[in-house]
Design a protein around this motif. Structure first.
Motif, short mmCIF file in Angstrom:
data_model
loop_
_atom_site.label_atom_id
_atom_site.label_comp_id
_atom_site.label_asym_id
_atom_site.label_seq_id
_atom_site.Cartn_x
_atom_site.Cartn_y
_atom_site.Cartn_z
N GLU A 145 0.98 -0.81 0.00
CA GLU A 145 -0.18 0.40 0.08
C GLU A 145 1.07 1.31 -0.15
O GLU A 145 0.56 2.27 -0.44
CB GLU A 145 -1.12 -0.33 1.15
N PHE A 146 1.95 1.45 0.50
CA PHE A 146 3.27 1.79 0.57
C PHE A 146 3.73 2.50 -0.81
O PHE A 146 3.89 3.57 -1.32
CB PHE A 146 3.87 2.13 1.83
N LEU A 147 4.14 1.83 -1.72
CA LEU A 147 4.11 1.66 -2.38
C LEU A 147 3.11 2.00 -3.56
O LEU A 147 3.87 2.25 -4.85
CB LEU A 147 4.76 0.51 -3.20
N ASP A 148 1.92 1.72 -3.09
CA ASP A 148 0.60 2.06 -4.42
C ASP A 148 0.36 1.57 -5.49
O ASP A 148 0.58 1.64 -6.08
CB ASP A 148 0.62 3.25 -4.57
N LEU A 149 0.52 0.22 -5.29
CA LEU A 149 0.61 -0.71 -6.07
C LEU A 149 -0.28 -1.01 -6.44
O LEU A 149 -1.72 -1.02 -5.72
CB LEU A 149 1.61 -2.46 -5.86
N GLU A 150 -1.10 -1.65 -7.66
CA GLU A 150 -1.97 -1.36 -8.98
C GLU A 150 -3.04 -2.69 -7.84
O GLU A 150 -4.53 -2.40 -7.12
CB GLU A 150 -1.89 -1.70 -10.56
N ARG A 151 -2.34 -3.28 -7.34
CA ARG A 151 -3.93 -4.81 -6.88
C ARG A 151 -4.09 -4.01 -5.58
O ARG A 151 -4.96 -5.05 -4.65
CB ARG A 151 -2.86 -6.17 -6.36
N VAL A 152 -3.33 -3.63 -4.65
CA VAL A 152 -3.75 -3.17 -3.22
C VAL A 152 -4.98 -1.47 -3.34
O VAL A 152 -5.07 -0.98 -2.30
CB VAL A 152 -2.94 -2.97 -2.54
N LYS A 153 -4.67 -0.51 -5.15
CA LYS A 153 -4.74 0.53 -4.80
C LYS A 153 -6.68 0.68 -4.11
O LYS A 153 -7.50 1.54 -3.22
CB LYS A 153 -5.20 0.23 -6.26
N PRO A 154 -7.54 -0.22 -4.50
CA PRO A 154 -8.77 -0.73 -3.34
C PRO A 154 -8.68 -0.47 -2.10
O PRO A 154 -9.82 0.00 -1.18
CB PRO A 154 -9.27 -1.75 -3.34
N ASN A 155 -7.31 -0.56 -1.07
CA ASN A 155 -7.05 -0.68 -0.20
C ASN A 155 -7.01 1.08 0.32
O ASN A 155 -7.11 1.02 1.32
CB ASN A 155 -6.76 -1.72 0.71
N THR A 156 -6.36 1.52 -1.02
CA THR A 156 -5.97 3.05 -0.28
C THR A 156 -6.62 3.98 -0.50
O THR A 156 -6.81 5.21 -0.23
CB THR A 156 -4.43 2.79 -1.15
N LEU A 157 -7.63 3.71 -1.34
CA LEU A 157 -8.52 4.48 -2.09
C LEU A 157 -8.95 5.75 -0.62
O LEU A 157 -9.86 5.20 0.40
CB LEU A 157 -10.04 4.08 -2.66
N GLY A 158 -9.41 7.14 -1.25
CA GLY A 158 -9.73 8.38 -0.16
C GLY A 158 -9.04 8.67 1.12
O GLY A 158 -9.27 9.26 1.87
N ASN A 159 -7.42 7.66 1.16
CA ASN A 159 -6.76 7.51 2.17
C ASN A 159 -5.62 8.78 1.82
O ASN A 159 -5.24 9.33 0.47
CB ASN A 159 -6.13 6.41 2.52
N THR A 160 -5.17 9.50 2.78
CA THR A 160 -4.09 10.72 2.71
C THR A 160 -3.00 10.51 2.53
O THR A 160 -2.66 9.95 3.71
CB THR A 160 -4.63 12.01 3.14
N ARG A 161 -1.51 11.03 1.98
CA ARG A 161 -0.59 9.98 2.81
C ARG A 161 0.52 10.96 3.31
O ARG A 161 0.31 12.38 2.23
CB ARG A 161 0.41 9.39 1.30
N MET A 162 0.91 11.44 4.03
CA MET A 162 1.74 11.86 5.05
C MET A 162 3.07 11.85 5.41
O MET A 162 3.11 10.15 5.56
CB MET A 162 0.15 11.70 6.51
N LEU A 163 3.85 12.33 5.95
CA LEU A 163 4.99 12.06 6.26
C LEU A 163 5.61 12.80 7.75
O LEU A 163 5.17 14.20 7.01
CB LEU A 163 6.11 12.17 5.39
N LEU A 164 5.81 12.51 8.72
CA LEU A 164 6.98 13.29 9.25
C LEU A 164 8.03 13.38 9.46
O LEU A 164 8.79 11.80 9.27
CB LEU A 164 6.06 12.41 10.96
N ARG A 165 9.20 14.47 9.43
CA ARG A 165 10.65 14.02 9.19
C ARG A 165 11.12 14.18 10.09
O ARG A 165 10.81 15.15 11.69
CB ARG A 165 11.41 15.25 8.47
#
Length: 232
Positions: A152-172
């Motif tokens: 899901e982190f890699l945004d692979l095509e096979r898991v896109k239904p799992n990630t739909l609508g989510n926001t990718r966020m990062l903290l340094r």
């Protein structure tokens, strides 16, 4: 009501199972096999009510969360859930703070989260990003992982239904190491690490963006789906 946060134990898995299951129907979390929870128990922490000794074990546990290390400089916070009757006590924030302390102790420079709870994680310093914040050579190595969260982190095509609508966020976390990983930002390198004659690369890209900079298409797709989306 007071609580403490501690490392999870194997006997906590049935309650973690219940916390996950209670958030599956809403789409906030994906279902996980019980064997997976046991395999990853060392990644979890749990929130335990202060009077837990007087309660049944299930009643004493109020929330959970996990930190999954993906690479030398990168980890993900996942499976953050708080029992419905314990929400509003700051437990979710306490769990995230504990997981960030773990990341610092491991000297992880950056922490990723895929979430619908943007405001919640913004309060911890996370920023919205686009793309996958790793260099091409690291991307290729992560493809070897069997972990669904990494997929899901890699945004692979096979898991896109799992990630739909989510926001990718990062903290340094470790700013001193930021320059070492600056190449993760958008550049003119292909996903395979080969300079592209056609201009900007067409593979996974990573760009930090300010809040509110989502496209209209992103907004239309923003449906609750996955991890960390439980009120604090």
């Amino acid at each position: 009501m007071t609580y403490t946060i501690r490392a999870a134990r194997t006997r906590d898995v049935p309650m973690i199972r219940k916390l996950v299951d209670s958030n599956v129907e809403s789409g906030r979390l994906l279902s996980k096999a019980t064997v997976t929870l046991y395999e990853h128990i060392q990644e979890f922490c749990v929130a335990e009510l202060a009077h837990g000794a007087e309660l049944a074990h299930d009643a004493a546990l109020a929330g959970c969360g996990a930190l999954h290390v993906m690479w030398e400089d990168l980890a993900e916070i996942r499976t953050v859930a708080v029992r419905e009757d314990c929400q509003g006590l700051g437990i979710g924030h306490g769990i995230v703070d504990t997981l960030l302390q773990r990341a610092r102790a491991l000297e992880v420079a950056r922490v990723f989260v895929l979430t619908f709870a943007v405001d919640f994680f913004t309060r911890h310093g996370f920023r919205c990003i686009s793309g996958t914040p790793v260099a091409p050579e690291v991307y290729r190595e992560l493809l070897r992982s069997y972990d669904e969260g990494v997929a899901e982190f890699l945004d692979l095509e096979r898991v896109k239904p799992n990630t739909l609508g989510n926001t990718r966020m990062l903290l340094r976390l470790l700013q001193g190491r930021e320059n070492e990983h600056r190449r993760c930002r958008r550049d003119d390198t292909s996903p395979a690490g080969v300079p592209s004659a056609a201009g900007p690369r067409r593979g996974p890209r990573y760009v930090e963006r300010p809040r509110g900079a989502d496209s209209a298409a992103d907004s239309l797709r923003r449906l609750p789906r996955r991890r960390g989306d439980v009120p604090a």
